[in-house]
Design a protein around this motif. Sequence first.
Motif, mmCIF file in Angstrom:
data_model
loop_
_atom_site.group_PDB
_atom_site.id
_atom_site.type_symbol
_atom_site.label_atom_id
_atom_site.label_comp_id
_atom_site.label_asym_id
_atom_site.label_seq_id
_atom_site.Cartn_x
_atom_site.Cartn_y
_atom_site.Cartn_z
ATOM 1 N N LEU A 544 0.860 -1.186 0.000
ATOM 2 C CA LEU A 544 0.000 0.000 0.000
ATOM 3 C C LEU A 544 0.900 1.241 0.000
ATOM 4 C CD1 LEU A 544 -2.592 -1.295 2.626
ATOM 5 C CD2 LEU A 544 -2.798 -1.324 0.127
ATOM 6 N N TYR A 545 1.490 1.524 -1.153
ATOM 7 C CA TYR A 545 2.576 2.510 -1.203
ATOM 8 C C TYR A 545 2.101 3.942 -0.998
ATOM 9 C CZ TYR A 545 5.034 -1.536 -3.015
ATOM 10 O OH TYR A 545 5.576 -2.782 -3.161
ATOM 11 N N ASP A 546 0.918 4.297 -1.498
ATOM 12 C CA ASP A 546 0.418 5.660 -1.286
ATOM 13 C C ASP A 546 0.259 5.951 0.201
ATOM 14 O OD1 ASP A 546 0.268 6.738 -3.816
ATOM 15 O OD2 ASP A 546 -1.698 5.883 -4.243
ATOM 16 N N GLN A 547 -0.403 5.018 0.919
ATOM 17 C CA GLN A 547 -0.601 5.211 2.350
ATOM 18 C C GLN A 547 0.730 5.157 3.092
ATOM 19 O OE1 GLN A 547 -3.903 2.785 3.984
ATOM 20 N NE2 GLN A 547 -4.440 2.323 1.858
ATOM 21 N N ALA A 548 1.606 4.278 2.660
ATOM 22 C CA ALA A 548 2.907 4.155 3.317
ATOM 23 C C ALA A 548 3.681 5.458 3.239
ATOM 24 C CB ALA A 548 3.706 3.021 2.688
ATOM 25 N N GLN A 549 3.655 6.110 2.063
ATOM 26 C CA GLN A 549 4.436 7.340 1.902
ATOM 27 C C GLN A 549 3.983 8.432 2.854
ATOM 28 O OE1 GLN A 549 5.810 8.485 -2.254
ATOM 29 N NE2 GLN A 549 4.209 6.989 -2.747
ATOM 30 N N SER A 550 2.690 8.470 3.148
ATOM 31 C CA SER A 550 2.194 9.492 4.066
ATOM 32 C C SER A 550 2.830 9.337 5.446
ATOM 33 C CB SER A 550 0.668 9.393 4.159
ATOM 34 O OG SER A 550 0.169 10.277 5.145
ATOM 35 N N PHE A 551 2.816 8.107 5.980
ATOM 36 C CA PHE A 551 3.393 7.865 7.307
ATOM 37 C C PHE A 551 4.912 7.985 7.287
ATOM 38 C CE2 PHE A 551 -0.763 5.867 7.785
ATOM 39 C CZ PHE A 551 -1.131 6.260 9.058
ATOM 40 N N LEU A 552 5.546 7.455 6.249
ATOM 41 C CA LEU A 552 7.008 7.493 6.182
ATOM 42 C C LEU A 552 7.519 8.919 5.990
ATOM 43 C CD1 LEU A 552 7.465 4.302 3.996
ATOM 44 C CD2 LEU A 552 8.210 4.569 6.370
ATOM 45 N N GLY A 553 6.779 9.726 5.216
ATOM 46 C CA GLY A 553 7.170 11.125 5.057
ATOM 47 C C GLY A 553 7.088 11.879 6.375
ATOM 48 N N GLU A 554 6.020 11.618 7.148
ATOM 49 C CA GLU A 554 5.885 12.249 8.463
ATOM 50 C C GLU A 554 7.026 11.827 9.388
ATOM 51 O OE1 GLU A 554 2.778 12.274 12.273
ATOM 52 O OE2 GLU A 554 2.136 11.453 10.342
ATOM 53 N N ALA A 555 7.361 10.523 9.376
ATOM 54 C CA ALA A 555 8.455 10.033 10.222
ATOM 55 C C ALA A 555 9.778 10.647 9.807
ATOM 56 C CB ALA A 555 8.523 8.509 10.142
ATOM 57 N N LEU A 556 10.025 10.745 8.500
ATOM 58 C CA LEU A 556 11.284 11.326 8.024
ATOM 59 C C LEU A 556 11.416 12.779 8.469
ATOM 60 C CD1 LEU A 556 13.865 11.193 6.361
ATOM 61 C CD2 LEU A 556 12.499 11.699 4.319
ATOM 62 N N SER A 557 10.318 13.502 8.424
ATOM 63 C CA SER A 557 10.351 14.904 8.858
ATOM 64 C C SER A 557 10.672 15.003 10.352
ATOM 65 C CB SER A 557 9.003 15.558 8.556
ATOM 66 O OG SER A 557 8.970 16.886 9.032
ATOM 67 N N LEU A 558 10.047 14.143 11.154
ATOM 68 C CA LEU A 558 10.316 14.149 12.594
ATOM 69 C C LEU A 558 11.772 13.789 12.882
ATOM 70 C CD1 LEU A 558 7.059 12.408 13.910
ATOM 71 C CD2 LEU A 558 7.799 14.746 14.429
ATOM 72 N N TYR A 559 12.266 12.764 12.216
ATOM 73 C CA TYR A 559 13.657 12.352 12.438
ATOM 74 C C TYR A 559 14.628 13.453 12.023
ATOM 75 C CZ TYR A 559 12.690 7.417 13.535
ATOM 76 O OH TYR A 559 12.294 6.247 14.139
ATOM 77 N N SER A 560 14.322 14.142 10.938
ATOM 78 C CA SER A 560 15.205 15.221 10.480
ATOM 79 C C SER A 560 15.239 16.355 11.496
ATOM 80 C CB SER A 560 14.738 15.731 9.116
ATOM 81 O OG SER A 560 14.800 14.701 8.147
ATOM 82 N N ASP A 561 14.063 16.681 12.057
ATOM 83 C CA ASP A 561 14.020 17.727 13.087
ATOM 84 C C ASP A 561 14.825 17.320 14.318
ATOM 85 O OD1 ASP A 561 12.406 19.231 11.462
ATOM 86 O OD2 ASP A 561 10.527 18.661 12.458
ATOM 87 N N LEU A 562 14.846 16.019 14.604
ATOM 88 C CA LEU A 562 15.575 15.512 15.768
ATOM 89 C C LEU A 562 17.053 15.263 15.463
ATOM 90 C CD1 LEU A 562 12.885 12.935 16.959
ATOM 91 C CD2 LEU A 562 13.550 15.016 18.180
ATOM 92 N N ASP A 563 17.459 15.463 14.204
ATOM 93 C CA ASP A 563 18.830 15.182 13.769
ATOM 94 C C ASP A 563 19.222 13.727 14.063
ATOM 95 O OD1 ASP A 563 21.218 15.845 12.539
ATOM 96 O OD2 ASP A 563 22.201 16.450 14.407
ATOM 97 N N ASP A 564 18.265 12.823 13.816
ATOM 98 C CA ASP A 564 18.471 11.392 14.033
ATOM 99 C C ASP A 564 18.778 10.753 12.681
ATOM 100 O OD1 ASP A 564 18.268 8.633 14.415
ATOM 101 O OD2 ASP A 564 16.610 8.788 15.835
ATOM 102 N N ARG A 565 20.068 10.577 12.383
ATOM 103 C CA ARG A 565 20.465 10.087 11.054
ATOM 104 C C ARG A 565 20.021 8.641 10.835
ATOM 105 N NH1 ARG A 565 26.637 10.761 10.610
ATOM 106 N NH2 ARG A 565 26.242 10.079 8.470
ATOM 107 N N ALA A 571 13.546 5.491 7.670
ATOM 108 C CA ALA A 571 12.295 5.991 7.090
ATOM 109 C C ALA A 571 12.499 6.403 5.635
ATOM 110 C CB ALA A 571 11.769 7.163 7.912
ATOM 111 N N GLY A 572 13.649 7.042 5.371
ATOM 112 C CA GLY A 572 13.912 7.528 4.015
ATOM 113 C C GLY A 572 14.020 6.414 2.997
ATOM 114 N N MET A 573 14.670 5.317 3.365
ATOM 115 C CA MET A 573 14.847 4.257 2.356
ATOM 116 C C MET A 573 13.509 3.625 1.993
ATOM 117 S SD MET A 573 16.694 1.045 4.289
ATOM 118 C CE MET A 573 15.899 0.142 5.624
#
Length: 708
Positions: A544-565, A571-573
């Motif tokens: 379910l790639y459309d739905q997956a991208q929504s959650f993964l994009g949100e997680a990537l944004s949170l991780y980036s704000d936290l500087d969690d490489r 999440a990015g991969m």
Amino acid sequence: MRNTVDSSSVATAVQAGTITGGVHLGPGPTPLPTPVPRQLAPVPAVFTDREEALQSLNAVLGRAPADETAPVVVITGPDGVGKRALATKLGHQIADRYPDGQLVARLRAHSPGGPATAAEVARSLLRSLGLGGHAPLPWAEHELLGLWRSETARRRVLVVLEDAADPGQVLPLIPAASGCLVVVTSRDPLPALLAHGAVHQRLEPLAAEHGLRLLSRIVGEDRTGRDPDGAAALVGFHGGMPLAIGLAAADLVLQPDLPLRAGLPAPSPSGATRSENPVRDAVDTALDHLSLREAGFLQRLALVPAPDLDLASSAAATGTTRDQARVLLTELAARGLLDTAHRAAVRGDLYTLRPAVRSAATGVGAPARLAADEACTGYLTHLLQAARACAQLLTPHHRALPRPLLGPPVEPVRFTNRHEALAWLEAIAPAVGSAMITAVSCDDPAVACALASDLWPLFHYHRDVPMWIIVYEAGLRAALRWGDPMAIREMSSTLALGLVAAGRHTEAATHYSRAAALAHVAGDLAGVAQYTSGIGAALHDAGLYDQAQSFLGEALSLYSDLDDRRGAGLAGMLLASAAARQGHVDFALPILRMARTDLTSLQPPDPLNAARALAYLGEGYSLADQHDLAAATLVQARREFADLGHRHWIARTTEFLGQAAERSGQSDVALGWYTASLNQYTGLGSGRDTARLTTLLAHLGPGTPWQP
């Protein structure tokens, strides 16, 4: 189509058929030859009689072998009648017929940890043949048994399976080659094996003259000659049972001034001259002659609900030092009250107790309950401490729950490298189920949660999905009883990972959502990111790639704000993989390259996820029609997974290689990769994956596959 794929091939000679000019990975170093296993114990010097049984068995074995399967001999009789000794004697007599080795495994029919599984025994036997030293053995039962059959098909080996509970333990382990032989010992007949041509040999107690000869060989002919009445009384009372006579005689050897009648229990009111249960009476008498220290040590060993114990766990369960435990283990083994099972990697010698000894040694009443609490506390402390050391080596990025202080600290088990840590986890895997039951029964549910948390590397690397789900469902129940939000989060998310592996995506998302809600309440943005990413990963796995991208994009944004490489890389991969599979490769490739870079440079390292990023990057290159680069990248990823021994991702990357070859128009190469991947998934017992690969192969149609 091949049924198995040699694990060594993926780490040595892998060729990428889509590379211009050919990219070839040369073979690794030649392993040292493995010694031929000779696991039969020495025949006891006091072995007596059994000539009739040996002649009967040799006559049967002298007949022409079956055409397709190994012959099977089943030796039956009550506990203590000498089944193991007869199997050992027979094995030594015919050992030269089986030049590729004589193997021994215990099936633990009456163990407190439950009977051994076919997968567990196959793993032990394969290690005895020298496999698993350079690359980890598979974990799934199907693949282990397939590898066992493949290995024994080209060898002539004798396999002794001791203490079988039922035919279901034996049947999967029978080699397909008629040049092998299986000897089974069991209390009861195993009639289901008759359909496979099994020969049953019932073993009876020794006749009086042979019982006297056995006693004389243990205590000395001079002693029995001076006291013939006492010798006859002892043998008669014990009904000719070799174990009972041996236990009584062992005490007499240690006390040479005692009359032989001292080997008898105290007179009963009925004045019976023969025991109704000679083994139990002999055990009781032997226990009566132990010192308080020896008796207490044995009692605590008997109260530990484990299939076997090593030196470290014995010391922890009994509150002794390892030096003290070593002496006591040796003394009790010399008296016949402990059996030395075999040696295991890292753990060393393993000890077991016969059912009669365990039953007699445990005791009853409040003192026994207190001893059980103390023994189990020490044993669990040992497991928690050792499992935590493994987790720190193997999965340092995994969040560990606080380890509760159960009791006094125990001497730690030390691991010098990742290989030792994995070998220890593999060796204690049979005890995981009973250990979790014991931990859950503790008054402190934090114990079960901590144990489940620290066992994570076992499932992370070996993917025993059914046990994975069982352990973390138990851990989650304990966490809910405890009420600790962090424990609930960790048990929920780790259970969710197992549910994703089982294809139960909706349930997994539910558990991730619970964990995310708790993290949000706690204001833990890192936790929210982790569990949001988990929901996205479950949706990605479900396609379910459309739905997956929504959650993964949100997680990537949170991780980036936290500087969690690391979090951003994970999440990015998956975000980029979902995008690439929907045709957005220009968006996906830079993110995949960044994820690979971030995960490769972590300290401490995370090699498994770094290799996953590389595999997804290779798939991205293939979807972008960069076929040569895709093949080279995927071959490298497959090699990294092989070095880690991660069978699931070896199969997954092999599938990616098939897809890449098919996209480049090389159907024969694709057919070869798909065939290899199907074989690997079949060995892993992954129904979803095998169904998918079967469809891919059917789509390509018949042909001669290129062999990877």
